[in-house]
Scaffold this active site. Structure first.
Site, PDB file in Angstrom:
ATOM      1  N   HIS A 136       0.816  -1.221   0.000  1.00  0.00           N
ATOM      2  CA  HIS A 136       0.000   0.000   0.000  1.00  0.00           C
ATOM      3  C   HIS A 136       0.847   1.266   0.000  1.00  0.00           C
ATOM      4  O   HIS A 136       0.320   2.354  -0.237  1.00  0.00           O
ATOM      5  CB  HIS A 136      -0.931   0.005   1.216  1.00  0.00           C
ATOM      6  CG  HIS A 136      -2.023  -1.011   1.123  1.00  0.00           C
ATOM      7  ND1 HIS A 136      -3.326  -0.691   0.788  1.00  0.00           N
ATOM      8  CD2 HIS A 136      -2.008  -2.355   1.276  1.00  0.00           C
ATOM      9  CE1 HIS A 136      -4.057  -1.791   0.765  1.00  0.00           C
ATOM     10  NE2 HIS A 136      -3.289  -2.825   1.055  1.00  0.00           N
ATOM     11  N   ASP A 175       3.431   9.431  -0.937  1.00  0.00           N
ATOM     12  CA  ASP A 175       2.260   8.661  -0.508  1.00  0.00           C
ATOM     13  C   ASP A 175       2.039   7.534  -1.512  1.00  0.00           C
ATOM     14  O   ASP A 175       2.103   7.770  -2.725  1.00  0.00           O
ATOM     15  CB  ASP A 175       1.028   9.594  -0.495  1.00  0.00           C
ATOM     16  CG  ASP A 175       0.064   9.294   0.643  1.00  0.00           C
ATOM     17  OD1 ASP A 175       0.035   8.135   1.097  1.00  0.00           O
ATOM     18  OD2 ASP A 175      -0.665  10.210   1.056  1.00  0.00           O
TER      19      ASP A 175
HETATM   20  C1  GDG Z   1      -2.191   3.917   3.307  1.00  0.00           C
HETATM   21  C2  GDG Z   1      -1.186   4.582   2.344  1.00  0.00           C
HETATM   22  C3  GDG Z   1      -2.910   4.471   0.541  1.00  0.00           C
HETATM   23  C4  GDG Z   1      -8.843  10.350   7.676  1.00  0.00           C
HETATM   24  N1  GDG Z   1      -9.376  11.146   8.619  1.00  0.00           N
HETATM   25  C5  GDG Z   1     -10.630  10.749   8.807  1.00  0.00           C
HETATM   26  C6  GDG Z   1     -10.866   9.652   7.963  1.00  0.00           C
HETATM   27  N2  GDG Z   1      -9.765   9.445   7.297  1.00  0.00           N
HETATM   28  C7  GDG Z   1      -9.668   8.421   6.239  1.00  0.00           C
HETATM   29  C8  GDG Z   1      -9.688   9.090   4.890  1.00  0.00           C
HETATM   30  C9  GDG Z   1      -9.092   8.010   4.016  1.00  0.00           C
HETATM   31  C10 GDG Z   1      -8.151   7.295   4.971  1.00  0.00           C
HETATM   32  O1  GDG Z   1      -8.486   7.696   6.303  1.00  0.00           O
HETATM   33  C11 GDG Z   1      -6.718   7.709   4.746  1.00  0.00           C
HETATM   34  O2  GDG Z   1      -6.263   7.079   3.596  1.00  0.00           O
HETATM   35  P1  GDG Z   1      -4.982   7.593   2.824  1.00  0.00           P
HETATM   36  O3  GDG Z   1      -4.926   6.901   1.532  1.00  0.00           O
HETATM   37  O4  GDG Z   1      -5.077   9.075   2.665  1.00  0.00           O
HETATM   38  O5  GDG Z   1      -3.733   7.328   3.785  1.00  0.00           O
HETATM   39  P2  GDG Z   1      -3.072   6.176   4.740  1.00  0.00           P
HETATM   40  O6  GDG Z   1      -3.838   6.025   6.002  1.00  0.00           O
HETATM   41  O7  GDG Z   1      -1.667   6.630   4.927  1.00  0.00           O
HETATM   42  O8  GDG Z   1      -3.141   4.811   3.920  1.00  0.00           O
HETATM   43  C12 GDG Z   1      -1.914   5.381   1.281  1.00  0.00           C
HETATM   44  C13 GDG Z   1      -3.788   3.707   1.518  1.00  0.00           C
HETATM   45  O9  GDG Z   1      -2.996   3.012   2.504  1.00  0.00           O
HETATM   46  C14 GDG Z   1      -4.645   2.655   0.785  1.00  0.00           C
HETATM   47  O10 GDG Z   1      -3.865   1.788   0.030  1.00  0.00           O
HETATM   48  O11 GDG Z   1      -3.739   5.279  -0.273  1.00  0.00           O
HETATM   49  O12 GDG Z   1      -0.998   5.923   0.352  1.00  0.00           O
HETATM   50  O13 GDG Z   1      -0.285   5.438   3.066  1.00  0.00           O
HETATM   51  O14 GDG Z   1     -10.063   7.114   3.580  1.00  0.00           O
HETATM   52  O15 GDG Z   1     -11.005   9.456   4.592  1.00  0.00           O
HETATM   53  N3  GDG Z   1     -12.037   8.989   7.888  1.00  0.00           N
HETATM   54  C15 GDG Z   1     -13.030   9.426   8.693  1.00  0.00           C
HETATM   55  N4  GDG Z   1     -12.878  10.490   9.548  1.00  0.00           N
HETATM   56  C16 GDG Z   1     -11.689  11.173   9.629  1.00  0.00           C
HETATM   57  O16 GDG Z   1     -11.572  12.126  10.362  1.00  0.00           O
HETATM   58  N5  GDG Z   1     -14.207   8.780   8.662  1.00  0.00           N
END
Ligand code: GDG
Length: 455
Positions: A155, A363
């Site tokens: 990921h 990322d």
């Molecule tokens: C890893 C990789 C890759 C955040 N704040 C709230 C909330 N979130 C949710 C977002 C989003 C998720 O968390 C974060 O996903 P990301 O992709 O931005 O980042 P990572 O956690 O670092 O994830 C990344 C991912 O895995 C999938 O393969 O994209 O690159 O680092 O969905 O919405 N959700 C809620 N409230 C919040 O305050 N409900």
């Protein structure tokens, strides 16, 4: 039909506690597990003696978890996963800690996973392992004589070869990947950096049809970008809760344009640089600046790791300085919120924001960029400002792509976004929305599992 077995550090299968509030990845894998009568294995998140796997079935999906002793959690999770591999794979050599104990704990926990899970596997199960916590698990399972099709999805980014070779056991780690039949990366870029390592460090070759060969072993390595559960997210953005949140944001901003950022509080997300870029905007556009504000939502994560406590302290101080320097009696330039919100509320916030500011330094993908696009009003969409170093930039080239390290670049992009005509906003948004819908999390899961199912 073969069963699908998912193995990841943490299990996100539905439970009585999740109240239907799962993330997109969890929803997509849950649906596949339900169809394929599968099991989701992982760590319970609890500290304790490792006993037998605890099986639960909820809403048609079985999950099985184990507890881990404190030493394992420290060395494997807080140690090797989050203090060694995470910073290194996000190009942060300066933050990477090299401790033999961490590596020992990492291999020990991977062996524990293998020992506990192995006896529950059937010969025709398709096995899909997730992320950097469990790279050696495929190798551990092969040592037990497992002949099944084995897949692995990373990921996070795959680092450039000169960085990866700073890891004392780099060769061992990459060799373990060759136990899998299919290895998936988020982007072409990470796939190519993996190819580079294979060619230059292992004397391997890259063939047609996504194959990679080292010695006598050929595996399939693909770029398979993860998506969001787009239809569910669009529905969230159209929900009553989202509409109420939208109205609340509009009332609280009295005609000002909102810029939004939503990130786990993590140094890879470029929050300090983002605040600096916003500050540059405020300094250099004094006439325009009181018409905007930045809402940064950043729920804390990995607080057991010092570098995460450091970035939190840095952001506390920086946000205070920005507000102290620029706020007026009736305007605060930066609303910095260290808590998470339910998905529908988040969708309402995205929709109310004129600009989505997604500027990680590095990322694997970044799902917030895709959620922001999915939540927009098709007749009056906001503008996505996206780091060129996020995996998502490969699919979202119509965003305003920025260098997240450059405060000037960020300030210029904020200005460009705020003055952009509706026509241009729509023209940029449409193709991105099409991509987010088409290449969603279900597309991703089907594409990977189809590869895995191919003999
Ligand atoms: C890893 C990789 C890759 C955040 N704040 C709230 C909330 N979130 C949710 C977002 C989003 C998720 O968390 C974060 O996903 P990301 O992709 O931005 O980042 P990572 O956690 O670092 O994830 C990344 C991912 O895995 C999938 O393969 O994209 O690159 O680092 O969905 O919405 N959700 C809620 N409230 C919040 O305050 N409900």
């Amino acid at each position: 039909m073969s069963r699908l077995i998912v193995i990841s550090n943490r299990v996100q299968a539905p439970s009585a506690d999740s109240n239907g509030a799962q993330g997109g990845l969890a929803v997509a894998l849950t649906a596949a597990l339900r169809e394929a009568d599968g099991i989701w294995f992982g760590w319970s998140g609890e500290t304790g003696e490792t006993g037998d796997l605890a099986f639960t079935t909820y809403d048609g999906v079985t999950s099985a978890t184990i507890d881990l002793p404190e030493q394992d959690v420290d060395e494997y999770y807080n140690g090797y996963a989050n203090r060694t591999l995470w910073p290194l794979f996000h190009y942060r050599l300066g933050l990477t800690e090299f401790e033999r104990d961490f590596q020992g704990g990492y291999e020990r926990v991977n062996r524990t996973f293998g020992e506990k899970i192995g006896p529950h596997l059937r010969p025709d199960d398709l096995i899909w392992v997730h992320d950097y916590h469990l790279i050696p698990l495929g190798w551990v399972l092969r040592q037990q004589g497992l002949k099944n099709r084995l897949g692995f999805f990373l990921h996070i980014p795959w680092p450039p070869t000169p960085l990866l070779t700073a890891l004392p056991e780099h060769r061992r780690l990459v060799e373990a990947l060759f136990a899998y039949d299919v290895v998936g990366f988020q982007t072409r870029e990470w796939l190519e950096t993996f190819h580079d390592y294979v060619r230059n460090q292992m004397g391997g070759s890259v063939g047609e049809d996504d194959t990679v060969t080292v010695g006598g072993r050929t595996i399939t390595a693909i770029a398979c970008p993860i998506g969001i559960d787009a239809e569910a997210f669009i529905a969230s953005a159209n929900s009553l809760n989202a509409a109420a949140t939208h109205a609340r944001m509009m009332t609280s901003s009295i005609g000002r344009s909102m810029i939004v950022g939503v990130d786990r509080l993590d140094y890879s997300k470029g929050l300090e640089e983002r605040f600096n870029g916003y500050q540059r905007y405020l300094e250099t556009r004094p006439d325009a600046h009181t018409n905007v504000y930045l809402l940064q939502i950043a729920p804390p994560s990995r607080a057991a790791v010092q570098s995460y406590r450091d970035i939190r302290a840095t952001l506390d101080a920086l946000s205070g300085r920005i507000n102290g320097a620029f706020a007026d009696i009736d305007w605060v330039p930066l609303r910095y919120v260290n808590q998470g919100f339910p998905r529908e509320i988040l969708a309402g916030i995205y929709r109310a924001a004129r600009v989505g500011l997604v500027t990680p330094l590095r990322d694997g993908m970044n799902l917030v960029a895709k959620e922001y696009v999915a939540a927009q009003d098709p007749d009056d969409p906001g503008v996505l400002i996206l780091s060129r170093f996020a995996g998502a930039a490969e699919q979202m080239e119509q965003a305003l792509l920025v260098n997240p390290y450059s405060a000037d670049d960020l300030a210029d992009a904020i200005e460009q976004a705020l003055v952009m005509s509706r026509e241009e906003r729509i023209a940029r948004w449409r193709p991105m929305f099409g991509n987010v819908r088409r290449e969603d999390v279900i597309w991703w899961r089907k594409r990977f599992t189809a590869m895995l199912a191919q003999p």
